[in-house]
Write an enzyme that holds these catalytic residues in place. Structure first.
Site, PDB file in Angstrom:
ATOM      1  N   CYS A   2       0.788  -1.226   0.000  1.00 30.08           N
ATOM      2  CA  CYS A   2       0.000   0.000   0.000  1.00 30.08           C
ATOM      3  C   CYS A   2       0.826   1.285   0.000  1.00 30.08           C
ATOM      4  CB  CYS A   2      -0.940   0.021   1.191  1.00 30.08           C
ATOM      5  SG  CYS A   2      -2.187  -1.261   1.195  1.00 30.08           S
ATOM      6  N   HIS A 508      17.008 -37.512   5.083  1.00 30.19           N
ATOM      7  CA  HIS A 508      15.996 -37.413   6.135  1.00 30.19           C
ATOM      8  C   HIS A 508      14.648 -36.941   5.597  1.00 30.19           C
ATOM      9  CE1 HIS A 508      19.022 -38.213   9.205  1.00 30.19           C
ATOM     10  NE2 HIS A 508      19.814 -37.400   8.532  1.00 30.19           N
TER      11      HIS A 508
END
Length: 612
Positions: A2, A508
């Site tokens: 804005c 992992h």
């Protein structure tokens, strides 16, 4: 995020408002509008989309006025529609607003009970109605606004005009930046001084809680009803040099500006291969007492902070913690005395980081703890610079592209300068190592220039990403945050889903994603982790992944089937993160261009995130 522009003058300010909005387009927005007071009525135009759409509408309607407000909106409450675009009107009152009114629903219910009708889904419209209601009990616009402000909860900047006060513009700052541009026979407001540089280079920077009344000849600032003095500061007009020049996009221009930006940033601190005696001299006593460091930042600045953690601990032997500001501010962190709190932000107005800073200072004061606060920032006049004990500027110049490039690499350069200074004061880094690193810092702009010579080769590789939907970036050590940053850049501007991982984490979980259609970008400087990284690369290739490797020219990594290598000039392992940022920036840029996205203003994003 804005943008606000407003002004009161003797001349028509229609074109000034439009030009100001154009200069704020980099902040990100989805609609634009303006309102002018002329002959006792409010003239308003609003359009969804670009400022050019608004400009066309204004030209067709030929509206003019000597007092007015304008706005670019980034949607928070309500979809991007013309009804939701600013300014919002209530009878004789028009309002523009940056930020969020958190209690707007409660206020809206009360106003509807009084008979007010709402034409938008926004939180802003309540402000217009509240001012209109307050004017029923006072003829003074300033006093009416002073009645309204205590009712508002949240962070906001406001510009307010009223047909009954055709020579008066009211501005409010509470948690969202707003500046006053001081002219001759005319005065202006904006959320960013950049918007006003065509008409003035003299500014007043409003502080929290300020309410200002502007006329053509006067500027009065009030806090709690009492007039206060705010200094007028003159800005170097060269900051307005924010054009694309020969480049197709601001982002590409800013990538290529990095050697100069880093040179400027380090020049403020270095004299030859040593730190200048006057560099952060005022902070030396406080720095000598710190026992740990807490870095607070968001987005790209958070990634810079992650690299800072490696450097603080490995070079200066200081414990360092890094947290995302939007999490840190809400988890009731334990404030520890003798800690250096470092806020990193391109704009110095990032809402979450600023709120975390303020909360930390309050908590420390309540417990009577001695802490030191510091900002690393690209805007000398920003809130964070004003509200911390010390600051270190990244002299990157205006950065217009939403995806940060030169602001990021200058943040890294500034962090290294800070670490060297603290290490020198605490005698944790010897002068020989400081001389070695500073010599490498002076050499870094040249290495980046050489790295930019790979642009054509990176463009060729980017063509292989155009049809992809997913991508992995892998790095180890200080290249892990660069992997995160590379993934963020690709997501931001090309809209390809990308993730950055520490390469050692492949086994992992992420390895499950690797297949023949998954590009994997590898960052491979010639450091002590290189052999382990090569093993990770083998793991990817064994699962059919296609590798795109940015590798040190001495790494021994070469092109082969489904392994594309771009060689990066040799660089000190300490400063490799700065240099390896460049090829991932170029890759993301070229992929985005080939996919036809809006590179400088990607969808849903804003440059300066001044709301939560």
């Amino acid at each position: 995020m804005c943008g606000i522009v407003g002004g009161v003058a003797e001349r028509s300010i229609t074109n000034i408002l439009i030009e100001g909005l154009k200069r704020l387009e980099y902040r990100g927005y989805d609609s634009a509008g303006l309102a002018l007071v002329d002959h006792g009525q409010i003239l308003r135009e609003r359009r969804v989309g670009k400022v050019a759409n608004l400009e066309q509408a204004v030209n067709e309607s030929a509206i003019i006025g000597s007092i007015g407000i304008a706005h670019t909106r980034w949607a928070t409450h309500g979809k991007p529609t013309e009804n939701n675009a600013h300014p919002h009107i209530s009878g004789r009152v028009a309002v523009v607003h940056n930020g969020i009114i958190e209690n707007y629903q409660e206020l809206k219910d009360d106003l509807e009970a009084l008979g007010y009708n709402f034409t938008s889904q926004t939180d802003t419209e309540v402000v217009a109605h509240l001012v209109h209601e307050a004017l029923k009990s006072t003829p003074d616009l300033l006093k009416a606004v002073e009645q309204v402000v205590p009712q508002l909860k949240g962070a906001y900047a406001l510009g307010i005009i009223d047909t009954n006060h055709p020579d008066e513009l009211i501005a409010v700052r509470e948690g969202s930046p707003l500046v006053i541009g001081v002219g001759i026979g005319e005065n202006f407001i904006s959320s960013d001084q950049l918007a006003l540089l065509p008409v003035t280079n003299r500014f007043i920077y409003l502080e929290e809680g300020d309410i200002a009344r502007l006329t053509r000849e006067t500027i009065d600032v009030y806090v709690n009803g009492q007039k206060v003095a705010r200094p007028v500061k003159e800005l170097d007009a060269t900051i307005s040099n924010a054009t694309k020049g020969e480049f197709k996009h601001y982002m590409l221009k800013e990538i290529y500006e990095q050697p100069e930006a880093i040179q400027q940033t380090i020049s403020q601190a270095l004299n030859g291969n040593a730190l200048r005696p006057d560099f952060l001299k005022d902070a030396e006593i406080d720095f000598s007492n710190i026992k740990q460091v807490q870095i607070i930042a968001c987005g790209t600045s958070y990634h810079a902070g992650m690299i800072g953690k490696y450097w603080f601990e490995q070079l200066a032997d200081l414990p360092c913690h890094v947290e995302i500001a939007s999490e840190y501010r809400y988890r009731s962190p334990v404030i520890v005395g003798d800690t250096l709190y470092v806020c990193i932000s391109q704009s110095g107005e990032t809402a979450d980081t600023l709120a975390a800073l303020r909360d930390t200072k309050k908590r420390a004061a309540a417990k009577n703890l001695n802490i030191t606060t510091m900002t690393i920032c690209n805007v000398a006049t920003s809130s964070m610079v004003r509200e911390t004990d010390y600051h270190l500027l990244t002299l990157a110049g205006p950065e217009i592209g939403v995806a940060s490039t030169k602001a990021f690499t200058t943040q890294l350069a500034a962090l290294m300068l800070l670490i060297l200074k603290i290490g020198q004061i605490k005698q944790n880094i010897d002068e020989n190592q400081i001389a070695e690193i500073t010599a490498d810092m002076w050499h870094t702009p040249k290495v980046i220039l050489d790295t930019l010579q790979n642009d054509t080769e990176i463009l060729r590789l980017s063509e292989l990403f155009v049809e992809k939907q997913h991508c992995l970036f892998l790095g180890r050590g200080t290249e892990f945050p660069i992997a995160l940053e590379g993934a963020l850049k690709l997501k931001e501007i090309s809209y390809i889903h990308a993730e950055g991982y520490a390469a050692g984490e492949l086994k992992h979980g992420p390895l499950a994603l690797v297949d023949n259609d998954m590009p994997v970008v590898i960052l491979a400087p010639n450091d002590e982790m290189l052999d382990k990284l090569k093993s990770n690369m083998e793991e990817v290739q064994a699962r059919g992944g296609e590798l795109f490797v940015f590798a040190d020219e001495d790494s021994g990594i070469k092109n082969k089937d489904r392994q594309h290598v771009v060689h990066v000039p040799n660089v000190s392992s300490w400063l490799a993160p700065i240099v390896y940022s460049v090829p991932v920036q170029l890759l993301s840029y070229h992929v985005a261009v080939l996919r036809g996205t809006d590179v400088d203003q990607p969808r849903n994003l804003a440059k300066s995130v001044t709301v939560e």
